[in-house]
Write an enzyme that holds these catalytic residues in place. Sequence first.
Site, PDB file in Angstrom:
ATOM      1  N   VAL A   1     -14.892 -11.434  48.032  1.00 32.79           N
ATOM      2  CA  VAL A   1     -15.790 -12.130  48.948  1.00 32.79           C
ATOM      3  C   VAL A   1     -16.501 -11.044  49.743  1.00 32.79           C
ATOM      4  CG1 VAL A   1     -15.928 -13.728  50.885  1.00 32.79           C
ATOM      5  CG2 VAL A   1     -14.255 -14.094  49.064  1.00 32.79           C
TER       6      VAL A   1
ATOM      7  N   GLU B   1     -11.754  -2.200  39.500  1.00 33.67           N
ATOM      8  CA  GLU B   1     -11.211  -2.858  40.696  1.00 33.67           C
ATOM      9  C   GLU B   1      -9.972  -3.687  40.365  1.00 33.67           C
ATOM     10  OE1 GLU B   1     -15.042  -3.135  43.690  1.00 33.67           O
ATOM     11  OE2 GLU B   1     -14.769  -4.768  42.267  1.00 33.67           O
TER      12      GLU B   1
ATOM     13  N   ASN C   1     -22.366   5.937  37.698  1.00 34.27           N
ATOM     14  CA  ASN C   1     -23.556   6.459  38.373  1.00 34.27           C
ATOM     15  C   ASN C   1     -23.316   7.953  38.635  1.00 34.27           C
ATOM     16  OD1 ASN C   1     -22.017   6.701  40.722  1.00 34.27           O
ATOM     17  ND2 ASN C   1     -22.794   4.807  41.621  1.00 34.27           N
TER      18      ASN C   1
ATOM     19  N   THR D   1     -26.290   6.057  35.317  1.00 35.29           N
ATOM     20  CA  THR D   1     -27.341   5.381  36.084  1.00 35.29           C
ATOM     21  C   THR D   1     -27.762   6.316  37.222  1.00 35.29           C
ATOM     22  OG1 THR D   1     -25.689   4.181  37.391  1.00 35.29           O
ATOM     23  CG2 THR D   1     -26.573   3.061  35.456  1.00 35.29           C
TER      24      THR D   1
ATOM     25  N   LYS E   1     -34.230   6.645  39.904  1.00 32.95           N
ATOM     26  CA  LYS E   1     -34.737   7.490  38.806  1.00 32.95           C
ATOM     27  C   LYS E   1     -34.384   6.919  37.429  1.00 32.95           C
ATOM     28  CE  LYS E   1     -32.928  11.284  40.646  1.00 32.95           C
ATOM     29  NZ  LYS E   1     -32.436  10.642  41.874  1.00 32.95           N
TER      30      LYS E   1
ATOM     31  N   ASP F   1     -31.859  -3.725  49.878  1.00 34.61           N
ATOM     32  CA  ASP F   1     -30.396  -3.732  49.815  1.00 34.61           C
ATOM     33  C   ASP F   1     -29.981  -3.297  48.407  1.00 34.61           C
ATOM     34  OD1 ASP F   1     -27.687  -4.234  49.848  1.00 34.61           O
ATOM     35  OD2 ASP F   1     -27.848  -6.325  50.491  1.00 34.61           O
TER      36      ASP F   1
ATOM     37  N   ASP G   1     -24.119  -3.239  39.262  1.00 32.56           N
ATOM     38  CA  ASP G   1     -23.559  -4.393  38.545  1.00 32.56           C
ATOM     39  C   ASP G   1     -24.669  -5.175  37.834  1.00 32.56           C
ATOM     40  OD1 ASP G   1     -21.122  -3.663  39.652  1.00 32.56           O
ATOM     41  OD2 ASP G   1     -21.446  -4.923  41.414  1.00 32.56           O
TER      42      ASP G   1
ATOM     43  N   SER H   1     -33.241  -6.004  41.572  1.00 35.93           N
ATOM     44  CA  SER H   1     -32.168  -6.541  42.421  1.00 35.93           C
ATOM     45  C   SER H   1     -32.155  -5.907  43.813  1.00 35.93           C
ATOM     46  CB  SER H   1     -30.801  -6.358  41.749  1.00 35.93           C
ATOM     47  OG  SER H   1     -30.353  -5.017  41.877  1.00 35.93           O
TER      48      SER H   1
ATOM     49  N   SER I   1     -29.282 -11.661  44.713  1.00 38.26           N
ATOM     50  CA  SER I   1     -30.501 -10.860  44.497  1.00 38.26           C
ATOM     51  C   SER I   1     -30.835 -10.702  43.006  1.00 38.26           C
ATOM     52  CB  SER I   1     -30.334  -9.468  45.123  1.00 38.26           C
ATOM     53  OG  SER I   1     -29.393  -8.706  44.394  1.00 38.26           O
TER      54      SER I   1
HETATM   55  O1  RIB Z   1     -20.888  -3.253  43.451  1.00 35.79           O
HETATM   56  C1  RIB Z   1     -20.973  -4.073  44.574  1.00 35.79           C
HETATM   57  C2  RIB Z   1     -19.679  -4.753  44.802  1.00 35.79           C
HETATM   58  O2  RIB Z   1     -18.706  -3.784  45.123  1.00 35.79           O
HETATM   59  C3  RIB Z   1     -19.653  -5.724  45.952  1.00 35.79           C
HETATM   60  O3  RIB Z   1     -19.991  -7.025  45.575  1.00 35.79           O
HETATM   61  C4  RIB Z   1     -18.249  -5.582  46.498  1.00 35.79           C
HETATM   62  O4  RIB Z   1     -17.510  -6.754  46.395  1.00 35.79           O
HETATM   63  C5  RIB Z   1     -17.608  -4.427  45.746  1.00 35.79           C
HETATM   64  O5  RIB Z   1     -16.776  -4.857  44.743  1.00 35.79           O
END
Ligand code: RIB
Length: 302
Positions: A11, A139, A184, A220, A224, A246, A252, A282, A291
């Site tokens: 979240v 993650e 990246n 990435t 550039k 932003d 992602d 985005s 976005s």
């Molecule tokens: O890459 C962006 C994401 O990184 C965010 O949505 C946040 O939740 C983290 O996981």
Amino acid sequence: MEIAVIGSSMVDLIAYTDEVPKAGETLEAKEFQMGCGGKGANQAVAAAKLGAEVIMMARVGDDAFADNTISNFQSYGVNTDLVEKVAGVSSGVAPIWVDKDSQNRILIIPGANKHLFPADIDQASERLKGCALLVLQLEIPLETVYHAIDFGNANGIPVILNPAPATIELDLDYACRSDFFVPNETELEILTSMPVSGLDDIRAASQTLLAKGLKNLIVTLGDKGALWLRGDEETQVDAPVVSAVDTTGAGDAFIGCFAHSYANDGDVHQALERAVIYASHSVTGKGTQASYASSEEFAALI
Ligand code: RIB
């Protein structure tokens, strides 16, 4: 041609602020937004928004955020058969600060994301075997990532590994068994412990991974674009000039779009060109999933 994303959901609690507070300081921010995020979820939603068939494998907590996360996936048409609640833990949460230069700082509290285990992949193996592509990030526990790579390799399913957030604990020999490794610049620097301050640096750092047998490395490069390296060949794709508000979740967006396009026709170069445009677009909107362009919006862009 279903894409399986095996990864995180969070979240996102996003503060838009000119300054980030120092220790002991309290500052007023300009705006707050809450949204569904997490690198895995963002990648799944980006691909789904573009029209891909996507199944998400993830773990959420048994808190107020869980049902909202699941219904958010469903609202984008992402299959949630493999999204499960874990008792006694929180859902993943990510406080995010976006500064006046549209750059983000992110803290993640993984919660339930730490409860996606290798055995869960085995249990879902029949369902996952039918997928055309596996998409992974970092993650969730590394053992689960390694098991998913093994699973993809054993079943002839191409694997995209986005090593984000980067950790020096990642076993690069394992990571290089993925078909597409997509860091990246900062992640490449952390993973290889080599500087990345220009294209020559990036090439040198990349060589250490290609020497391990990695088939495709895609770095990435933010505004550039992206650099695709394989064997002795390289291809650079430039990004369009946009006005960023932003940058959160742009990586992602890139992965989700790349996965969708590659799963569709196997054309890596076209997938790269599209992913660069999609990710660039985005950053012109706030938030992560919010976005990302829909397939109609994207069609107008390309
Ligand atoms: O890459 C962006 C994401 O990184 C965010 O949505 C946040 O939740 C983290 O996981």
